[in-house]
Design an enzyme around this catalytic site. Sequence first.
Site, short mmCIF file in Angstrom:
data_model
loop_
_atom_site.label_atom_id
_atom_site.label_comp_id
_atom_site.label_asym_id
_atom_site.label_seq_id
_atom_site.Cartn_x
_atom_site.Cartn_y
_atom_site.Cartn_z
N ARG A 1 -7.47 -46.22 2.10
CA ARG A 1 -6.41 -46.07 1.10
C ARG A 1 -6.75 -44.90 0.19
O ARG A 1 -7.90 -44.73 -0.16
CB ARG A 1 -6.33 -47.36 0.27
CG ARG A 1 -5.25 -48.31 0.74
CD ARG A 1 -5.28 -49.61 0.03
NE ARG A 1 -5.14 -49.56 -1.42
CZ ARG A 1 -4.91 -50.62 -2.19
NH1 ARG A 1 -4.77 -51.81 -1.64
NH2 ARG A 1 -4.81 -50.49 -3.48
N LYS A 52 -7.57 -60.88 -2.63
CA LYS A 52 -6.28 -61.49 -3.00
C LYS A 52 -5.25 -61.34 -1.90
O LYS A 52 -4.57 -62.29 -1.55
CB LYS A 52 -5.68 -60.81 -4.26
CG LYS A 52 -6.47 -60.87 -5.50
CD LYS A 52 -5.70 -60.26 -6.67
CE LYS A 52 -5.39 -58.78 -6.54
NZ LYS A 52 -6.55 -57.89 -6.58
N ARG A 111 -12.95 -50.48 3.28
CA ARG A 111 -11.64 -51.08 3.60
C ARG A 111 -10.74 -50.07 4.31
O ARG A 111 -10.72 -48.89 3.98
CB ARG A 111 -10.97 -51.54 2.29
CG ARG A 111 -9.55 -52.01 2.46
CD ARG A 111 -9.09 -52.85 1.33
NE ARG A 111 -8.72 -52.08 0.16
CZ ARG A 111 -8.22 -52.65 -0.95
NH1 ARG A 111 -8.07 -53.96 -1.02
NH2 ARG A 111 -7.91 -51.91 -1.99
N ARG A 127 -0.56 -57.93 -14.16
CA ARG A 127 -1.79 -57.17 -14.37
C ARG A 127 -1.98 -56.80 -15.83
O ARG A 127 -2.98 -56.20 -16.18
CB ARG A 127 -1.72 -55.87 -13.56
CG ARG A 127 -2.45 -55.94 -12.22
CD ARG A 127 -2.22 -54.62 -11.55
NE ARG A 127 -3.19 -54.18 -10.62
CZ ARG A 127 -3.08 -54.31 -9.30
NH1 ARG A 127 -2.08 -54.97 -8.79
NH2 ARG A 127 -3.99 -53.78 -8.52
N ARG A 155 -10.11 -47.82 -11.22
CA ARG A 155 -9.36 -49.07 -11.03
C ARG A 155 -10.12 -50.27 -11.57
O ARG A 155 -9.53 -51.19 -12.13
CB ARG A 155 -9.04 -49.26 -9.54
CG ARG A 155 -7.96 -48.28 -9.06
CD ARG A 155 -7.89 -48.22 -7.56
NE ARG A 155 -7.40 -49.45 -6.98
CZ ARG A 155 -7.71 -49.86 -5.75
NH1 ARG A 155 -8.53 -49.15 -5.00
NH2 ARG A 155 -7.22 -50.97 -5.30
P1 AMP Z 1 -2.96 -53.13 -5.30
O1 AMP Z 1 -2.61 -52.94 -3.87
O2 AMP Z 1 -2.55 -54.47 -5.84
O3 AMP Z 1 -4.41 -52.80 -5.58
O4 AMP Z 1 -2.08 -52.07 -6.11
C1 AMP Z 1 -2.21 -50.68 -5.87
C2 AMP Z 1 -1.74 -49.90 -7.10
O5 AMP Z 1 -0.35 -50.19 -7.35
C3 AMP Z 1 -2.44 -50.23 -8.40
O6 AMP Z 1 -3.67 -49.54 -8.55
C4 AMP Z 1 -1.39 -49.78 -9.41
O7 AMP Z 1 -1.35 -48.37 -9.52
C5 AMP Z 1 -0.09 -50.23 -8.74
N1 AMP Z 1 0.27 -51.61 -9.11
C6 AMP Z 1 0.34 -52.70 -8.29
N2 AMP Z 1 0.70 -53.79 -8.96
C7 AMP Z 1 0.89 -53.41 -10.25
C8 AMP Z 1 1.25 -54.08 -11.45
N3 AMP Z 1 1.50 -55.40 -11.46
N4 AMP Z 1 1.32 -53.36 -12.59
C9 AMP Z 1 1.08 -52.04 -12.60
N5 AMP Z 1 0.72 -51.34 -11.51
C10 AMP Z 1 0.63 -52.00 -10.34
#
Ligand code: AMP
Length: 225
Positions: A163, A23, A135, A98, A174
């Site tokens: 990460r 994404k 990654r 989400r 996750r």
């Molecule tokens: P991502 O980089 O999109 O995988 O986001 C990393 C982390 O940020 C996720 O595992 C959540 O802990 C938090 N996070 C990001 N976007 C959201 C969202 N829309 N709602 C809740 N938590 C979020």
Amino acid sequence: MASQQEATPALNLVMLGPPGAGKGTQAERISRTRQLPKISTGDILREAVHNSTPLGCAAKEAMEAGRLVGDDVMIGIVQERLDRADARQGFVLDGFPRTIVQARALDRMMDGRGPLVVLDIVVPEEVLVRRLATRRICDQCGSNAAVDWLNVCGKCGGKLVARVDDGVDIVRERLGVYHRQTKPVVEYYEGRPTFRLIDGNLPPDVVTGAIDAALGEAAARGVHL
Ligand code: AMP
């Protein structure tokens, strides 16, 4: 007479897909080619954690455990970001919504702004696990990067690191969170005429081509998807 700006319909794009689906990479490309702001909630939160802001301190524990940050906090962040002038002609949302609560809130934010276009990037689970294990991101600018022998970021020269939430156990959590809380969001959108599935188990350039084709075909018909 309508101005050129008013005549061009906004592209309000939402990128869905599990962690590791690509994404962020695709959102970045669309943002660049279509000159729309990319709004990545994960990037916003990681920057807040990096800078130890109150938001970062509140979000850190959930993020490191692979859980979601609270809906109210996330909705507030996105509402504030979408209200800025650069998002009036459209945006690319990466990582939001989400949950169903977030999806309903986003629909309310779209009142008077045109339809949401929703792309769901689909990748088999074993491929996701493999991708996340290898990654790397830049510890300075946060860019995603392919691992190379230099281990430095091609954009800013920062160090490439895994990460903290890409470790095997956290990835499992996750993906579980994705199935429990975010898959229902796909079902929430999939009946809409502005929803498209994209095969993400292909080289990034091929995926970009498929996304461009989907958006272009729709634009030729005078609608966004
Ligand atoms: P991502 O980089 O999109 O995988 O986001 C990393 C982390 O940020 C996720 O595992 C959540 O802990 C938090 N996070 C990001 N976007 C959201 C969202 N829309 N709602 C809740 N938590 C979020």
